[in-house]
Write a protein that holds these residues in place. Sequence first.
Motif, PDB file in Angstrom:
ATOM      1  N   TRP A 138      -1.902   8.054   0.673  1.00  0.00           N
ATOM      2  CA  TRP A 138      -1.933   6.776   0.253  1.00  0.00           C
ATOM      3  C   TRP A 138      -1.233   6.622  -1.088  1.00  0.00           C
ATOM      4  O   TRP A 138      -0.695   5.681  -1.589  1.00  0.00           O
ATOM      5  N   GLY A 139      -1.442   7.743  -1.895  1.00  0.00           N
ATOM      6  CA  GLY A 139      -0.891   7.976  -3.207  1.00  0.00           C
ATOM      7  C   GLY A 139       0.765   7.877  -2.844  1.00  0.00           C
ATOM      8  O   GLY A 139       1.343   7.495  -3.828  1.00  0.00           O
ATOM      9  N   LEU A 163     -14.523   0.532   1.416  1.00  0.00           N
ATOM     10  CA  LEU A 163     -13.392  -0.150   1.839  1.00  0.00           C
ATOM     11  C   LEU A 163     -12.844   0.327   3.211  1.00  0.00           C
ATOM     12  O   LEU A 163     -12.607  -0.567   4.000  1.00  0.00           O
ATOM     13  N   THR A 164     -12.630   1.614   3.341  1.00  0.00           N
ATOM     14  CA  THR A 164     -11.905   2.214   4.616  1.00  0.00           C
ATOM     15  C   THR A 164     -12.868   2.001   5.812  1.00  0.00           C
ATOM     16  O   THR A 164     -12.426   1.617   6.887  1.00  0.00           O
ATOM     17  N   ARG A 165     -14.071   2.097   5.409  1.00  0.00           N
ATOM     18  CA  ARG A 165     -15.159   1.993   6.438  1.00  0.00           C
ATOM     19  C   ARG A 165     -15.246   0.697   7.118  1.00  0.00           C
ATOM     20  O   ARG A 165     -15.138   0.524   8.287  1.00  0.00           O
ATOM     21  N   ARG A 166     -15.105  -0.432   6.208  1.00  0.00           N
ATOM     22  CA  ARG A 166     -15.215  -1.805   6.635  1.00  0.00           C
ATOM     23  C   ARG A 166     -13.827  -1.989   7.510  1.00  0.00           C
ATOM     24  O   ARG A 166     -13.887  -2.617   8.308  1.00  0.00           O
ATOM     25  N   THR A 200      -3.798  10.160   7.738  1.00  0.00           N
ATOM     26  CA  THR A 200      -3.349   8.860   7.956  1.00  0.00           C
ATOM     27  C   THR A 200      -2.017   8.996   8.340  1.00  0.00           C
ATOM     28  O   THR A 200      -1.109   9.851   7.752  1.00  0.00           O
ATOM     29  N   SER A 201      -1.502   7.835   9.208  1.00  0.00           N
ATOM     30  CA  SER A 201      -0.304   7.426   9.541  1.00  0.00           C
ATOM     31  C   SER A 201       0.629   6.775   8.352  1.00  0.00           C
ATOM     32  O   SER A 201      -0.175   6.385   7.309  1.00  0.00           O
ATOM     33  N   VAL A 202       1.519   6.360   8.426  1.00  0.00           N
ATOM     34  CA  VAL A 202       2.289   5.812   7.536  1.00  0.00           C
ATOM     35  C   VAL A 202       1.610   4.296   7.335  1.00  0.00           C
ATOM     36  O   VAL A 202       1.226   3.613   6.266  1.00  0.00           O
ATOM     37  N   TYR A 250      -4.530   1.323   3.138  1.00  0.00           N
ATOM     38  CA  TYR A 250      -5.190   2.314   1.979  1.00  0.00           C
ATOM     39  C   TYR A 250      -4.983   1.966   0.654  1.00  0.00           C
ATOM     40  O   TYR A 250      -5.632   1.916  -0.218  1.00  0.00           O
ATOM     41  N   ALA A 251      -3.515   2.455   0.465  1.00  0.00           N
ATOM     42  CA  ALA A 251      -2.687   2.311  -0.687  1.00  0.00           C
ATOM     43  C   ALA A 251      -2.849   0.742  -1.265  1.00  0.00           C
ATOM     44  O   ALA A 251      -3.163   0.413  -2.504  1.00  0.00           O
ATOM     45  N   ALA A 252      -2.869  -0.363  -0.483  1.00  0.00           N
ATOM     46  CA  ALA A 252      -3.123  -1.869  -0.855  1.00  0.00           C
ATOM     47  C   ALA A 252      -4.609  -1.826  -1.182  1.00  0.00           C
ATOM     48  O   ALA A 252      -4.828  -2.487  -1.993  1.00  0.00           O
ATOM     49  N   LEU A 253      -5.466  -1.149  -0.491  1.00  0.00           N
ATOM     50  CA  LEU A 253      -6.976  -1.500  -1.016  1.00  0.00           C
ATOM     51  C   LEU A 253      -7.166  -0.830  -2.458  1.00  0.00           C
ATOM     52  O   LEU A 253      -7.782  -1.552  -3.259  1.00  0.00           O
TER      53      LEU A 253
END
Length: 341
Positions: free
Chosen positions: A156-157, A290-293, A318-320, A326-329
């Motif tokens: 995500w970074g 956030l990712t659990r949701r 993670t995939s792209v 997740y980066a957006a989160l």
Amino acid sequence: MRRASTAGALALVTATATLMTLAAVPAEAAPTPVPVHCTPAACHVDVAPGTYRVTVTLGGADAGSTSVAAETRRPLLPETPTAPGQRIRRTFTVDVREPEGEPTGPAGSPGLDLAVGGTSPQLAGLRVTPAPRARKVVLVGDSTVCDQPGAPYAGWGQQLPQYLGRGLVVANYADSGESTQSVLDNPSLFPAALARVRRGDLVLVQLAHNDKQTPAATYRANLARMVDAVRARGGRPVLVTPLVRRWFNADGTLDNGTALLVNSLGVDLPAEIRALAADADVPLVDLTALTRRRVEELGPQASKALYLYDEKRDNTHTSVRGATEYAALVHGELLAQGLIR
């Protein structure tokens, strides 16, 4: 820096794409500009490590759709359409460092490399100038955060730069396989990241996946040590709980220790991070929640696309698509808390 990474983009560019005269200013601000070497699919700039402002002009006589990535697969500009004859200018800031990807990985090639992609790329102009005062978002983490060198993996970074506004730059010191102890012990990891911190910079720390046998007291002490060191440099630490593993119960929830990062000693690592953040008055991005949701919302089947289940039977990395979501989160939380604009 890794010129080989532009190979995929080369196939996407038509032979009719044209470029204006391009130039850049070196990091030491010498009076003579350093030339930018471009093909229709890639540009290379001979600059020293540092932060640089990149301004692209997109468009041409025909309709176009152009994306830009830098260095080790870091997206800077999502695919952007232009109408025939239209010109669009976009500016972003790039961190050039050695090694260019994971701190313990290969060095790559010197300078700044940009890959130009999209369904119909139209790069009309490019300007690169030093931006030594750009505010940094420094990342310290593991393989779920880092600049992954090859597909299908993505951190995500690695995806975060595309969301940041002008004047903000990601300096990603995350590295695969690292724990709270190993990043402190390795001079290439937290110590190197800390040396980059200036007053006002953010330092996001997400470490848990590899603290599988770390006692609670040691885990918390390691995180607190990083928090104190960042504050001593004038930076602002931000603690990030780890993204969940895609490990479902029969009832379709992630309510289990594997998914929620409870280690082999029974230490609830996200809970330890939340407690430290509250006690030390440190901003918290609760990426676990956030990712659990998000994963539970998608369910056992659709959530596979966020991870590398189909490719690798991998429910951690993670995939792209997953890294991008997740980066957006993370970006949304930084905005909501007023940590960035």
